[in-house]
Design an enzyme around this catalytic site. Structure first.
Site, PDB file in Angstrom:
ATOM      1  N   ASN A  46       4.443   0.548  -7.708  1.00 41.42           N
ATOM      2  CA  ASN A  46       3.543   1.693  -7.809  1.00 41.42           C
ATOM      3  C   ASN A  46       4.320   2.973  -8.072  1.00 41.42           C
ATOM      4  OD1 ASN A  46       1.648  -0.206  -7.086  1.00 41.42           O
ATOM      5  ND2 ASN A  46       0.686   1.081  -5.526  1.00 41.42           N
ATOM      6  N   GLU A  51      -0.498  10.627   0.660  1.00 42.06           N
ATOM      7  CA  GLU A  51      -0.868  10.452  -0.741  1.00 42.06           C
ATOM      8  C   GLU A  51      -2.376  10.420  -0.873  1.00 42.06           C
ATOM      9  OE1 GLU A  51       0.635   7.677  -4.348  1.00 42.06           O
ATOM     10  OE2 GLU A  51      -0.379   6.578  -2.757  1.00 42.06           O
ATOM     11  N   HIS A  73       5.307   7.441   1.191  1.00 38.83           N
ATOM     12  CA  HIS A  73       4.837   8.052  -0.048  1.00 38.83           C
ATOM     13  C   HIS A  73       5.509   9.404  -0.247  1.00 38.83           C
ATOM     14  CE1 HIS A  73       0.986   5.488   0.248  1.00 38.83           C
ATOM     15  NE2 HIS A  73       1.644   5.091  -0.820  1.00 38.83           N
ATOM     16  N   HIS A  83       5.064  -0.303  -2.974  1.00 37.82           N
ATOM     17  CA  HIS A  83       4.131   0.817  -2.901  1.00 37.82           C
ATOM     18  C   HIS A  83       4.972   2.070  -2.750  1.00 37.82           C
ATOM     19  CE1 HIS A  83      -0.326  -0.039  -2.083  1.00 37.82           C
ATOM     20  NE2 HIS A  83       0.164  -1.024  -2.810  1.00 37.82           N
ATOM     21  N   ASP A 104      -6.757  -1.170   2.399  1.00 38.75           N
ATOM     22  CA  ASP A 104      -5.675  -0.757   3.289  1.00 38.75           C
ATOM     23  C   ASP A 104      -6.242  -0.529   4.680  1.00 38.75           C
ATOM     24  OD1 ASP A 104      -3.561   0.289   4.648  1.00 38.75           O
ATOM     25  OD2 ASP A 104      -3.277   2.039   3.358  1.00 38.75           O
ATOM     26  N   SER A 162       7.970   5.875  -6.718  1.00 35.47           N
ATOM     27  CA  SER A 162       8.572   7.075  -7.306  1.00 35.47           C
ATOM     28  C   SER A 162       9.840   7.460  -6.563  1.00 35.47           C
ATOM     29  CB  SER A 162       7.590   8.245  -7.274  1.00 35.47           C
ATOM     30  OG  SER A 162       6.469   7.998  -8.089  1.00 35.47           O
ATOM     31  N   ASP A 211      -6.620   1.726  -5.612  1.00 30.76           N
ATOM     32  CA  ASP A 211      -5.575   1.918  -4.609  1.00 30.76           C
ATOM     33  C   ASP A 211      -6.174   1.962  -3.198  1.00 30.76           C
ATOM     34  OD1 ASP A 211      -2.929   2.123  -3.942  1.00 30.76           O
ATOM     35  OD2 ASP A 211      -2.640   4.143  -4.722  1.00 30.76           O
ATOM     36  N   HIS A 212      -5.360   2.392  -2.248  1.00 31.42           N
ATOM     37  CA  HIS A 212      -5.673   2.397  -0.816  1.00 31.42           C
ATOM     38  C   HIS A 212      -7.143   2.687  -0.504  1.00 31.42           C
ATOM     39  CE1 HIS A 212      -1.376   2.420   0.397  1.00 31.42           C
ATOM     40  NE2 HIS A 212      -1.238   3.065  -0.748  1.00 31.42           N
TER      41      HIS A 212
END
Length: 402
Positions: free
Chosen positions: A329, A223, A268, A307, A185, A310, A150-151
């Site tokens: 994601n 996040e 996020h 991204h 990122d 949730s 990830d990032h």
């Protein structure tokens, strides 16, 4: 509850970038491995895709299948073998692929918070250890697994360099990289610097059949050590022209395979409705813009991903899939689901968890089978897997293998 999301667009193979073609070709010269004689492991997927970790041509084929058939793959942040196993258990249940995603902090946690993390040593070692765990057991679950990180912001590039070295070592021994893909990122940097650095890494990745994911615009919120809670709201929305610039630059790399996380109001975390101004129409507008600029016949030449998926509404998810989203994601919802499983286990067995000896069955009765850590950890795994099965339904990713 609602969470905004980031879009990812996919392109592969420098030779696929001619204006008369779509922005993505299923087989580039670099990644072409599938043959007519191959036996299919999954009735509904191309023959190149087998149970276990998917890289190179097989990854390209898998993402193409998702876009063509209208489903998206859950991309899940993990922090250890328990959450890794939950991902693969869920994929086996819902009958689809899964993306296991390591963050820098997640890698450090796998190595152990007490381990020496000087020069990101623990973060590198933990991510590698987790990837090797997946490679050892993924085939036992009988599903395709994408290994992703990830990032990675500019200050964290030494972490990425360690993973690149691990990929190279694995590639030399096995003919494929350890990881399927990595995300850089650099969205906080000026556009030109962002893409210039990405291009440098794309040169390295292409030689090992590693896919690059990069970000344009900023995903808000916080996040795993990336805090953009105070970012200017204008930076939450990527313009099609920025995407095209990045596309043109990265397409100059021979054998390039890349994806772009383009922001459209993403934040996020999980927020109450109305607190986030999500604009998934940007996905559709970018598709139209890219189609015109590339001069292709394909209505959806690009591949997108959320991204921060949730908490997103099912309506937003479905609308994004219509625009070519092939991965979403998920982190916040699965974190809660894991905790909720542990919480429910404790609540149900509380009277057996107050001491090693003594419970409602008798003052001399042992409680070992209740406080065995495997019991609560398994409860968390099951709860997380159930949540991922629900996510797969929202993503149209159920029964896409056979």
């Amino acid at each position: 509850m609602k969470l905004a999301s980031t879009v990812l667009l996919f392109a592969a193979g420098a030779s696929a970038f001619a204006p008369s073609q779509t922005a993505f070709r299923t087989k580039s010269a670099l990644f072409s491995t599938e043959t007519a004689e191959e036996t299919k492991a999954f009735a509904k997927l191309p023959a190149s895709i087998k149970p276990g970790v998917v890289t190179g041509a097989a990854l390209v084929d898998l993402l193409t299948d998702a876009k063509t058939k209208g489903y998206a793959i859950p991309g899940v942040n993990i922090v250890g073998t328990n959450s890794i196993n939950s991902c693969m258990e869920a994929a086996a249940k819902y009958g689809g692929p899964i993306m296991v995603t390591f963050s820098k902090g997640g890698g450090q946690f796998i190595a152990g918070k007490a381990a020496d993390n000087t020069d990101d040593k623990a973060s590198i070692a933990g991510a590698i250890a987790g990837a090797l765990h997946v490679r050892q057991v993924a085939e036992l679950y009988g599903v395709p697994v994408i290994l992703h990180t990830d990032h990675c912001q500019k200050a964290w590039l030494p972490w990425m360099d360690g993973l690149v070295a691990a990929n190279q070592e694995y590639f030399e021994k096995n003919g494929e990289p350890l990881f399927s893909s990595h995300m850089l990122d650099l969205s906080e940097e000026p556009l030109e610097e962002n893409i210039a650095i990405c291009k440098e890494y794309m040169e390295k990745f292409a030689k090992m059949n590693v896919l690059l994911e990069f970000e344009l615009g900023v995903t808000g919120g916080e996040e795993d050590g990336v805090d953009n809670t105070d970012v200017d709201s204008s930076r939450l929305y990527t313009q099609p022209e920025e995407v095209m610039y990045a596309y043109e630059q990265l397409s100059q790399v021979e054998g390039a395979a890349f994806t772009c996380a383009a922001s459209f109001g993403n934040v996020h975390g999980v927020y109450a409705p109305g607190n986030v101004d999500l604009q998934p129409v940007i996905l559709h507008n970018t598709q139209a813009y890219m189609k015109e600029k590339l001069g292709c016949d394909e209505d959806k030449p690009m591949f997108f991903v959320f991204h921060g998926g949730s908490g997103s509404s099912v309506e937003d998810i479905k609308y994004a899939i219509e625009a070519g989203v092939i991965k979403m994601n998920i982190d916040t919802d699965t974190q809660w689901a894991y905790w909720d499983g542990v919480r429910a286990y404790e609540a149900e067995n509380r009277e057996y968890l107050q001491g090693q000896i003594g419970n409602p069955d008798g003052d001399d009765k042992p409680n070992k089978k209740y406080y065995d850590p495997r019991m609560m950890l398994r409860a968390g795994e099951e709860s997380m897997a159930d949540r991922l099965c629900k996510a797969a339904e929202d993503l149209n990713c159920v029964n896409v293998l056979n």
